[in-house]
Each structure stands twice: as structure tokens, then as C-alpha cells.
Design a protein around this motif. Structure first.
Motif, PDB file in Angstrom:
ATOM      1  N   UNK A 113       0.426   9.409  11.890  1.00 35.87           N
ATOM      2  CA  UNK A 113      -0.980   9.729  12.162  1.00 35.87           C
ATOM      3  C   UNK A 113      -1.830   8.465  12.168  1.00 35.87           C
ATOM      4  N   UNK A 114      -1.604   7.593  11.180  1.00 37.41           N
ATOM      5  CA  UNK A 114      -2.374   6.355  11.102  1.00 37.41           C
ATOM      6  C   UNK A 114      -2.103   5.452  12.312  1.00 37.41           C
ATOM      7  N   UNK A 115      -0.832   5.297  12.650  1.00 36.53           N
ATOM      8  CA  UNK A 115      -0.470   4.422  13.770  1.00 36.53           C
ATOM      9  C   UNK A 115      -1.049   4.964  15.074  1.00 36.53           C
ATOM     10  N   UNK A 116      -1.056   6.280  15.230  1.00 36.29           N
ATOM     11  CA  UNK A 116      -1.591   6.885  16.447  1.00 36.29           C
ATOM     12  C   UNK A 116      -3.074   6.603  16.625  1.00 36.29           C
ATOM     13  N   UNK A 117      -3.790   6.370  15.506  1.00 35.51           N
ATOM     14  CA  UNK A 117      -5.218   6.056  15.581  1.00 35.51           C
ATOM     15  C   UNK A 117      -5.486   4.551  15.624  1.00 35.51           C
ATOM     16  N   UNK A 118      -4.400   3.748  15.684  1.00 33.44           N
ATOM     17  CA  UNK A 118      -4.556   2.306  15.776  1.00 33.44           C
ATOM     18  C   UNK A 118      -4.529   1.581  14.450  1.00 33.44           C
ATOM     19  N   UNK A 176       0.843  -1.186   0.000  1.00 36.87           N
ATOM     20  CA  UNK A 176       0.000   0.000   0.000  1.00 36.87           C
ATOM     21  C   UNK A 176       0.884   1.243   0.000  1.00 36.87           C
ATOM     22  N   UNK A 177       0.695   2.119  -0.974  1.00 37.33           N
ATOM     23  CA  UNK A 177       1.474   3.352  -1.057  1.00 37.33           C
ATOM     24  C   UNK A 177       0.815   4.429  -0.209  1.00 37.33           C
ATOM     25  N   UNK A 178       1.537   4.899   0.803  1.00 42.71           N
ATOM     26  CA  UNK A 178       1.060   5.985   1.656  1.00 42.71           C
ATOM     27  C   UNK A 178       1.535   7.306   1.040  1.00 42.71           C
ATOM     28  N   UNK A 179       0.640   8.270   0.870  1.00 35.68           N
ATOM     29  CA  UNK A 179       1.029   9.524   0.202  1.00 35.68           C
ATOM     30  C   UNK A 179       2.134  10.271   0.951  1.00 35.68           C
ATOM     31  N   UNK A 180       2.885  11.085   0.230  1.00 33.72           N
ATOM     32  CA  UNK A 180       3.856  11.983   0.859  1.00 33.72           C
ATOM     33  C   UNK A 180       3.103  13.108   1.561  1.00 33.72           C
ATOM     34  N   UNK A 189       9.325   8.434  17.617  1.00 31.52           N
ATOM     35  CA  UNK A 189       7.940   8.914  17.414  1.00 31.52           C
ATOM     36  C   UNK A 189       6.964   7.827  16.999  1.00 31.52           C
ATOM     37  N   UNK A 190       7.458   6.733  16.419  1.00 34.41           N
ATOM     38  CA  UNK A 190       6.549   5.636  16.079  1.00 34.41           C
ATOM     39  C   UNK A 190       6.311   4.733  17.288  1.00 34.41           C
ATOM     40  N   UNK A 191       6.958   5.103  18.423  1.00 34.32           N
ATOM     41  CA  UNK A 191       6.807   4.375  19.688  1.00 34.32           C
ATOM     42  C   UNK A 191       7.169   2.904  19.500  1.00 34.32           C
ATOM     43  N   UNK A 192       8.414   2.689  19.083  1.00 31.32           N
ATOM     44  CA  UNK A 192       8.864   1.348  18.711  1.00 31.32           C
ATOM     45  C   UNK A 192       8.644   0.316  19.801  1.00 31.32           C
ATOM     46  N   UNK A 193       8.875   0.679  21.031  1.00 29.20           N
ATOM     47  CA  UNK A 193       8.779  -0.304  22.119  1.00 29.20           C
ATOM     48  C   UNK A 193       7.367  -0.852  22.263  1.00 29.20           C
ATOM     49  N   UNK A 194       6.380  -0.037  21.948  1.00 31.20           N
ATOM     50  CA  UNK A 194       4.994  -0.480  22.078  1.00 31.20           C
ATOM     51  C   UNK A 194       4.422  -1.009  20.763  1.00 31.20           C
ATOM     52  N   UNK A 195       4.865  -0.468  19.644  1.00 27.43           N
ATOM     53  CA  UNK A 195       4.210  -0.763  18.367  1.00 27.43           C
ATOM     54  C   UNK A 195       4.950  -1.747  17.467  1.00 27.43           C
ATOM     55  N   UNK A 196       6.243  -1.932  17.670  1.00 23.37           N
ATOM     56  CA  UNK A 196       7.030  -2.738  16.745  1.00 23.37           C
ATOM     57  C   UNK A 196       7.536  -4.030  17.380  1.00 23.37           C
TER      58      UNK A 196
END
Length: 352
Positions: free
Chosen positions: A97-102, A85-89, A119-126
Motif C-alpha cells: 500500500x505504501x509503495x503504491x502511493x510512492x 522502521x517497523x511496519x505493522x502486521x 506485486x511490488x512491481x520489482x522491475x519498476x521499483x527495485x
């Protein structure tokens, strides 16, 4: 020069220092069900069957072709389905923004620096990628360029960290008797000589603003090696300082002098790659991502025959190393243990 699409050796490299920010995540050791600690035994075999499994990979306009060939082979080998999926620039802001909304993919192209893992909160999200079977496959030193946060690995390099320099068309150089410049002033002399012969010296993709930084970055390479970014991070220097403002001014003067393509304001990344391959421009100042883009348009043999590379800086041929989202992939914790394992399998397939 022999070009390899995945590993590019340069004589001199400098790591661009990026500003740090506070750590928003706490992490949970031993959380294997949600992609926490991943032991070597939990890395699935690269070609294990995955019928009925669908993986989603997020990528930018500049990187959506990078996983495409691997995804096709992975589908053939495992029976899985991989949607790119290509996410726009601007890619990074939209992903955050998308990750912050789940909203999370299974994997994503992502810049492997601490300043972008925070900022992507690696410890929680990755998912952590420690102990991966492909770690030993890397060339010496590649892993030192990033991908970790607080001693844990969260991103996998799928190419060598990007290097800023000049990609050039060998045939155009040969036809016009051009030789490799040994400083930026020599580059400008060459560009003016090519323009006088009716050749477009440089191609810039001004319609996609994110790459207009590369010429400025090349121009401050010597200053960066002398501690520029440390001084900027300490507020001892700034973007209106002599080094950075001087580089911006020189870049602007190159545009004013007509050393770029006529459609510089609307030029795209794809057009830049095609123009260099076709010899419609002699050079482009860019990173490895341009090589990947050209690679999506032709084969390795043609690249080796037509395209060359040299580093450049204000005073010489210093190369600036700049890890970016085209270089690395992260795997998300989605809460689906099967898909998380399949994401790790995709990385295993790609890198082994």
C-alpha cells in the motif's frame, strides 16, 4: 546439533510452490541512475565513508532485529545513519500500500519469491542486484531458492531460506528423557508424555496469526512432495481437500487437547522465543525466524547449548523449505542516486 544463526543445513528440503500472477512491470535496461542495471564496478566499497547519508530500512515485527546489529556496525564503519522502521502486521499488505502511493524506503525485508516480487512491481521499483561482489559468498544452492524475476536478481538472501520444523529446548528434553520424534504421531506421543509430567509441550504465538500456518505446513510436507501445491494451483485440489483440511483438523485437535501454552490466543512472537529459551515450553513448530528472534535475546553460545532443531512431517522427518521476508532484503529505486549507491553499499557490507 550445532546451530548457526545464518546457515541451517537440513537433510531433506522441499520448495513450496506459490501461485503465479501477471507481470505488471516492463523494466528499463541500462538505467543506472535510478538503480537499473548495476555492474560490478558500481558496487561501492563496503566501508566507504558516508557521512551525512541516512538510509531507511523497513522491516516487520518478526524481522526488525535482523538488520539491527549490521546497521550499528555499518554506522560505525561509514558514518552513515540507518533508521529501521517497523511496519505493522500484515507487513506485506502494508508495504504494498505504501509503495503504491510512492512511499518507499531505501531497503526492506521482503519475501524473495516471484509471487511477492511481482506485486511490488520489482522491475519498476527495485534496484537490480546482478553482479554483486557477495554472490560468490553464498553456500551452494542458496541462490537457486529465489530472489529473481525474468532472469534479473532483485533480492539478496541474508539468511538461508527458512525451513519449517521443530525448535526444542535441549535441557527440557534431557531432563524428561525425550528423544527426537521420527514422525508426527511420535511428536504427539512425546507431547502427551511431557504434558503428563507437567511440562508445556508446545508453544504457539496465536496472538500473531501469521505463524499459525507452520504446523499445518509441516503436516502437509509429504503431500507437498507428492505434488499437492501443483494440484492446488491447477484447481485439482483445495483447502477443503483431504490433505489440507486434515492438517487443519489435526492442528485444531492439538489445541483442543491442551498441548500448547495456556495463553495461546494472545501469545506473541517475542514471548514464544523467550518461553523456549527459558524452558517454559519444550518445543515450538516454526521457521528460522524463531531462531533469529531467540538470537536477539541471547548469544550464539547459549543458543548452541540450549536449542536444537529437527524437521517433522506426517510420515517422517521431511523438512519444508519456505523462503520468507525474514530471509531477504530488497533495495528500492528512490530517484536519489547517492542513497541508492549507499543502499548497495549496505548490502555489500552486510554480505561480505
Amino acid at each position: 546439533m550445532k546451530i548457526h544463526k545464518r546457515i541451517l543445513a537440513v537433510a531433506t528440503a522441499m520448495v513450496l510452490a506459490l501461485g503465479a500472477c501477471s507481470d505488471p512491470g516492463s523494466g528499463k535496461a541500462g538505467d543506472t541512475a535510478s538503480g537499473g542495471e548495476t555492474s560490478a564496478q558500481q558496487w561501492p566499497e563496503a566501508t566507504a565513508k558516508l557521512e551525512g547519508t541516512t538510509l531507511t530500512v523497513w522491516a516487520a515485527q518478526s524481522s526488525n532485529q535482523i538488520p539491527a546489529g549490521v546497521a550499528k556496525k555499518f554506522e560505525e564503519a561509514t558514518g552513515a545513519k540507518v533508521n529501521i522502521v517497523t511496519i505493522p502486521d500484515g507487513y506485506e499488505q502494508n508495504v504494498l500500500t505504501k509503495v503504491a502511493t510512492g512511499d518507499k524506503p531505501d531497503l526492506a525485508m521482503w519475501q524473495p519469491t516471484a509471487s511477492m516480487l511481482l506485486p511490488i512491481n520489482a522491475k519498476e521499483n527495485l534496484q537490480t542486484l546482478d553482479g554483486a561482489p557477495w554472490e560468490s559468498k553464498y553456500a551452494d544452492g542458496v541462490l537457486d531458492y529465489g530472489g529473481t524475476l525474468d532472469g534479473k536478481r532483485y533480492s539478496a538472501f541474508v539468511s538461508s531460506p527458512s525451513t519449517i520444523g521443530v525448535w526444542y529446548n535441549k535441557e527440557v528434553f534431557e531432563k524428561n528423557g525425550a528423544t527426537i520424534p521420527k514422525s508426527f504421531d511420535e511428536l504427539l506421543t512425546l507431547a502427551r508424555d511431557l504434558k503428563a509430567k507437567g511440562v508445556t509441550p508446545l508453544n504457539e504465538m496465536g496472538g500473531e496469526w501469521w505463524a499459525t500456518q507452520w504446523t499445518v505446513q509441516a503436516l502437509v510436507a509429504d503431500a507437498a512432495a507428492d505434488g499437492l501445491w501443483d494440484r492446488v494451483n491447477k484447481n485439482e485440489d483445495g483447502f477443503t481437500g483431504e490433505a489440507l483440511q486434515g492438517a487443519i483438523d489435526k492442528y485444531a485437535s492439538m489445541i483442543d487437547e491442551g498441548l500448547y501454552n495456556d495463553d495461546i490466543k494472545t501469545g506473541t512472537f517475542a514471548q514464544q522465543a523467550q518461553a523456549l529459551l527459558d524452558g517454559k515450553a519444550a518445543m515450538a513448530i516454526a521457521t528460522n525466524s524463531l531462531l533469529d528472534n531467540m538470537g536477539s535475546l541471547t548469544d550464539a553460545k547459549t543458543l548452541n547449548e540450549k536449542i536444537g532443531f529437527f524437521p517433522i512431517s506426517e510420515k517422517g522427518n521431511r523438512a519444508t523449505n519456505h523462503p520468507e521476508q525474514t530471509n531477504a532484503v530488497v533495495a528500492f529505486k528512490t530517484g536519489d542516486a547517492g542513497r541508492e549507491a549507499a543502499a548497495r553499499q549496505f548490502l555489500n557490507f552486510w554480505l561480505t
